[in-house]
Design a protein around this motif. Structure first.
Motif, PDB file in Angstrom:
ATOM      1  N   THR A   1       0.865  -1.179  -0.036  1.00 18.87           N
ATOM      2  CA  THR A   1      -0.013  -0.070  -0.043  1.00 18.87           C
ATOM      3  C   THR A   1       0.750   1.234   0.040  1.00 18.87           C
TER       4      THR A   1
ATOM      5  N   ASN B   1     -10.540  13.816   1.459  1.00 18.88           N
ATOM      6  CA  ASN B   1     -11.183  12.920   1.102  1.00 18.88           C
ATOM      7  C   ASN B   1     -10.826  12.347  -0.176  1.00 18.88           C
ATOM      8  N   ASN B   2      -9.194  12.287  -0.394  1.00 21.71           N
ATOM      9  CA  ASN B   2      -8.786  11.480  -1.619  1.00 21.71           C
ATOM     10  C   ASN B   2      -8.574  10.207  -1.283  1.00 21.71           C
ATOM     11  N   LYS B   3      -9.084   9.160  -1.840  1.00 24.25           N
ATOM     12  CA  LYS B   3      -9.290   7.766  -1.555  1.00 24.25           C
ATOM     13  C   LYS B   3      -7.909   7.086  -1.537  1.00 24.25           C
ATOM     14  N   LEU B   4      -7.252   7.233  -2.357  1.00 25.85           N
ATOM     15  CA  LEU B   4      -5.845   6.635  -2.235  1.00 25.85           C
ATOM     16  C   LEU B   4      -5.017   7.211  -0.867  1.00 25.85           C
TER      17      LEU B   4
ATOM     18  N   ASP C   1      -6.397   8.310   1.764  1.00 28.48           N
ATOM     19  CA  ASP C   1      -7.266   7.762   2.839  1.00 28.48           C
ATOM     20  C   ASP C   1      -6.547   6.437   3.156  1.00 28.48           C
ATOM     21  N   ASN C   2      -6.486   5.467   1.931  1.00 30.89           N
ATOM     22  CA  ASN C   2      -5.868   3.996   2.089  1.00 30.89           C
ATOM     23  C   ASN C   2      -4.569   4.102   2.796  1.00 30.89           C
TER      24      ASN C   2
ATOM     25  N   ASN D   1      -4.814   4.720   6.186  1.00 32.36           N
ATOM     26  CA  ASN D   1      -5.349   3.476   6.857  1.00 32.36           C
ATOM     27  C   ASN D   1      -4.524   2.531   7.200  1.00 32.36           C
TER      28      ASN D   1
END
Lengths: 201, 201
Positions: A47, B4-7, B9-10, B13
């Motif tokens: 990731t 709020n950028n999905k990448l 956020d990944n 996480n």
């Protein structure tokens, strides 16, 4: 046993490269990695290296983005008359979270710091000045942090842009909302007094 | 922009999977990764996955080690009469750091926790009992932590090993060295009073 184990020390040192991570915390992360399954660790590192490759700089505003130009730079809903200058991508995130701004951004990715050899050239300020000249920017809001270097950078930019006749403002410094005076430091309090505003009653 | 950028956020996480890491800290780590060069990030992830593969469990004591058996298990300088039972590899590190122990270890890698479905079988306690029976262990020091589960595990092990006639001890609980009574919690203070020792004057 992991004490004085060279491999373990290397693993701990890898985590110490993260910001604000000391020896104890790095050890905790390293032990967590060893306790995790190989699949979990592979997913973790995969990731990190994948997303590091996918997120690049927007060539317009120098912010991080997975598209180029970024969503804010291409958006018609954002007011192109306003350009907010921040030090780091985290500044854009903080202002966007506050929800109080509908203009565009420019990320300096640093501050002027002559002692560290970072001058206007190293910071690529000519790119910013070029942008202000070619676009119809009406107001530039300088939102660098309220440190010595942040203030110096703000003053330098304001000075350089003055001949263009564009309106240049600085975000207000003062007592944070919800904070008591007794917990506010002297410098902030002086700024708050200097920046006092008439109260309509 | 990263909000709020999905990448992004990944990536955040992924870092939140580390122990004790909340959203703010994970964001700081993620921004650090994006600000680092690809080479730096590659070195970081390569170190983690390589060392995760190189450090395994010692088949004797279940501690982490890059050799099997580990250096302590094969050492002739360590007293095989003494076996110290700890919960986690970090316990071995802490005791070794203190420099006050010259015996061998056994790492449980967990504690009995019936509510979580962890019984003697899940903890592999039979392997420990086997080891005590086949080796000439004279004293077993149970150094599980002073929590409910740590105490329960200590009592269970002591009960199971009693028939073997081996001496079983528990590390002392009491006021930490250098600490004042007013900063010591009630439970520790009760343990300290109960465990009082005659003072030779």
């Amino acid at each position: 046993m992991l004490l004085n184990n060279k491999l373990f020390d290397n693993l701990v040192n890898a985590f110490r490269s993260l910001p604000g991570v000391g020896k104890k915390t790095a050890e905790r992360y390293a032990l967590h990695v060893l306790s995790s399954t190989e699949e979990e660790v592979n997913a973790f590192v995969e990731t990190i290296s994948r997303i590091r490759k996918q997120i690049k700089r927007c060539s317009e505003c120098q912010d991080f983005s997975d598209t180029d130009p970024c969503t804010i730079c291409v958006s018609n809903e954002r007011d192109g008359d306003l350009l907010c200058i921040v030090e780091k991508p985290s500044g854009v995130m903080a202002i966007e979270r506050s929800g109080g701004y509908r203009g565009k951004y420019y990320v300096l990715n640093g501050l002027l710091s002559p002692l560290d050899g970072i001058g206007p050239d190293e910071l690529g300020l000519s790119r910013l000045f070029q942008k202000v000249m070619t676009r119809k920017v009406k107001e530039i809001i300088i939102a660098t942090s309220a440190t010595n270097e942040g203030e110096a950078t703000a003053l330098y930019i304001a000075h350089q842009l003055k001949p263009l006749g564009v309106k240049i403002t600085r975000i207000a410094h003062g007592v944070p909302m919800g904070a008591g005076l007794e917990l506010t430091d002297d410098y902030t309090l002086r700024q708050a007094l200097e920046g006092r505003k008439p109260l309509e009653g």
